[in-house]
Scaffold this motif. Structure first.
Motif, PDB file in Angstrom:
ATOM      1  N   LEU A  56      48.596  42.207  79.695  1.00 50.05           N
ATOM      2  CA  LEU A  56      47.332  41.913  79.011  1.00 50.05           C
ATOM      3  C   LEU A  56      46.973  42.979  77.983  1.00 50.05           C
ATOM      4  N   TRP A  59      47.859  42.402  74.435  1.00 49.40           N
ATOM      5  CA  TRP A  59      47.023  41.521  73.621  1.00 49.40           C
ATOM      6  C   TRP A  59      45.987  42.290  72.810  1.00 49.40           C
ATOM      7  N   ARG A 112      38.264  42.104  78.341  1.00 49.42           N
ATOM      8  CA  ARG A 112      38.984  42.635  77.188  1.00 49.42           C
ATOM      9  C   ARG A 112      37.978  42.960  76.094  1.00 49.42           C
ATOM     10  N   GLY A 122      36.355  37.118  81.861  1.00 49.12           N
ATOM     11  CA  GLY A 122      36.681  35.926  82.635  1.00 49.12           C
ATOM     12  C   GLY A 122      36.848  36.278  84.099  1.00 49.12           C
ATOM     13  N   TYR A 138      44.074  32.628  86.535  1.00 46.77           N
ATOM     14  CA  TYR A 138      43.214  33.254  85.525  1.00 46.77           C
ATOM     15  C   TYR A 138      43.556  32.728  84.129  1.00 46.77           C
ATOM     16  N   PHE A 139      44.829  32.745  83.767  1.00 45.08           N
ATOM     17  CA  PHE A 139      45.213  32.290  82.431  1.00 45.08           C
ATOM     18  C   PHE A 139      44.878  30.812  82.236  1.00 45.08           C
ATOM     19  N   SER A 142      40.553  30.695  82.549  1.00 49.60           N
ATOM     20  CA  SER A 142      39.750  31.510  81.631  1.00 49.60           C
ATOM     21  C   SER A 142      40.301  31.529  80.209  1.00 49.60           C
ATOM     22  N   GLU A 143      41.605  31.443  80.064  1.00 49.25           N
ATOM     23  CA  GLU A 143      42.222  31.514  78.742  1.00 49.25           C
ATOM     24  C   GLU A 143      42.727  30.149  78.257  1.00 49.25           C
ATOM     25  N   GLN A 144      42.778  29.173  79.160  1.00 49.97           N
ATOM     26  CA  GLN A 144      43.332  27.841  78.852  1.00 49.97           C
ATOM     27  C   GLN A 144      44.752  27.933  78.289  1.00 49.97           C
ATOM     28  N   ILE A 145      45.564  28.764  78.931  1.00 48.10           N
ATOM     29  CA  ILE A 145      46.955  28.934  78.520  1.00 48.10           C
ATOM     30  C   ILE A 145      47.864  28.642  79.713  1.00 48.10           C
ATOM     31  N   GLN A 169      54.578  31.870  78.454  1.00 45.10           N
ATOM     32  CA  GLN A 169      53.358  31.179  78.037  1.00 45.10           C
ATOM     33  C   GLN A 169      53.675  30.134  76.978  1.00 45.10           C
TER      34      GLN A 169
END
Length: 276
Positions: A56, A59, A112, A122, A138-139, A142-145, A169
């Protein structure tokens, strides 16, 4: 044993539809284990959390950026916390450093901050005893990935032999085949992780060139920061605490460092600043 620096390496695979990141965090996790005298399950859970946080941190943008990963549970480990920055400096701790057992119920939170005044936060409920499955959740939430993760910490007694991770990803335009691979593919590289054969993961896709950055265990605490903290208390409060305890002690949980100031050091500290 000489341990090479920890790294995160990245490349695009499957016709550019999937981002692949491979982390060798052996040195990073070794340093954490040594500083906190970690063993067993506590070593594994902090090592995996540090590895995910290292990914992370990749990023983040710029020197002033920061990352906070917090796992709060009702299980045996208590709180697990990792801090990092855009230069891939990380530090962290597990509240119960010698615990053996389960995470239990709780939450995983990520904050972040790119230093632009609008941090992203998130939080998701823990869905598993496995750290990688909690970060997948989580991804996703919270990240929609769409993300596939494999994490590994191999240790013998209290010695870390290898630690690392694989992150897959799907990019926004990924087709169904690529998304299915992301969902299922990371576990296929677990044997490479456990053997420390990180470059073979790229080789499996015919990737010969990839971007690599180094990461390390580094804490922002220092004697100067602690002195500034004591000065901010004011002379009267500092000497009252000194009288009560005989010394002023500050402990950094993240790097397990103690800063101890006795009467003479406190007098010199305030005397030095009063003379300015």
């Amino acid at each position: 044993m000489q341990v090479r620096p920890s790294t995160v390496s990245r490349a695009l695979i499957m016709d550019g539809q999937v981002s692949l990141a491979v982390l060798d965090t052996t040195a990073l996790v070794c340093e954490a284990a040594n500083r906190h005298s970690l063993t067993g399950d506590a070593l594994t859970v902090l090592g995996k959390t540090l590895t995910a946080a290292g990914y992370l941190c990749g990023w983040l943008k710029g020197e002033k950026s920061s990352l906070t990963v917090s796992v709060r549970t009702d299980g045996d480990f208590g709180k697990i916390s990792v801090l990092g920055d855009g230069n891939l400096n990380l530090r962290g701790y597990v509240e119960n450093a010698c615990a053996r057992g389960k995470l239990g119920k709780g939450t995983l939170s990520v904050v972040r901050d790119d230093g632009e005044g609008l941090p992203f936060a998130g939080t998701v409920a823990l869905v598993s005893e496995e750290t990688e499955e909690n970060f997948v959740a989580y991804f996703r939430e919270s990240e929609q990935i769409k993300t596939g993760i494999a994490l590994s910490v191999v240790s013998k007694n209290s010695e870390v032999l290898r630690a690392g991770g694989v992150f897959l990803q799907a990019l926004p335009f990924a087709d169904e085949r690529a998304c299915d691979f992301v969902a299922r593919g990371a576990d296929g590289f677990r044997d490479f992780l456990e053997a420390g054969e990180y470059e073979k993961i790229f080789g499996a896709f015919g990737v010969e060139a990839f971007e690599t950055r180094e990461m390390k265990f580094a804490c922002r605490c220092s004697k100067e920061r602690v002195e500034a903290l004591i000065l901010s208390m004011g002379k009267e409060s500092a000497f009252a605490l000194l009288k009560e305890q005989g010394q002023i002690s500050v402990h950094c949980e993240y790097c397990n460092t103690d800063y101890v100031f006795g009467k003479d050091r406190i007098r010199k500290l305030f005397g030095k600043h009063e003379g300015r």
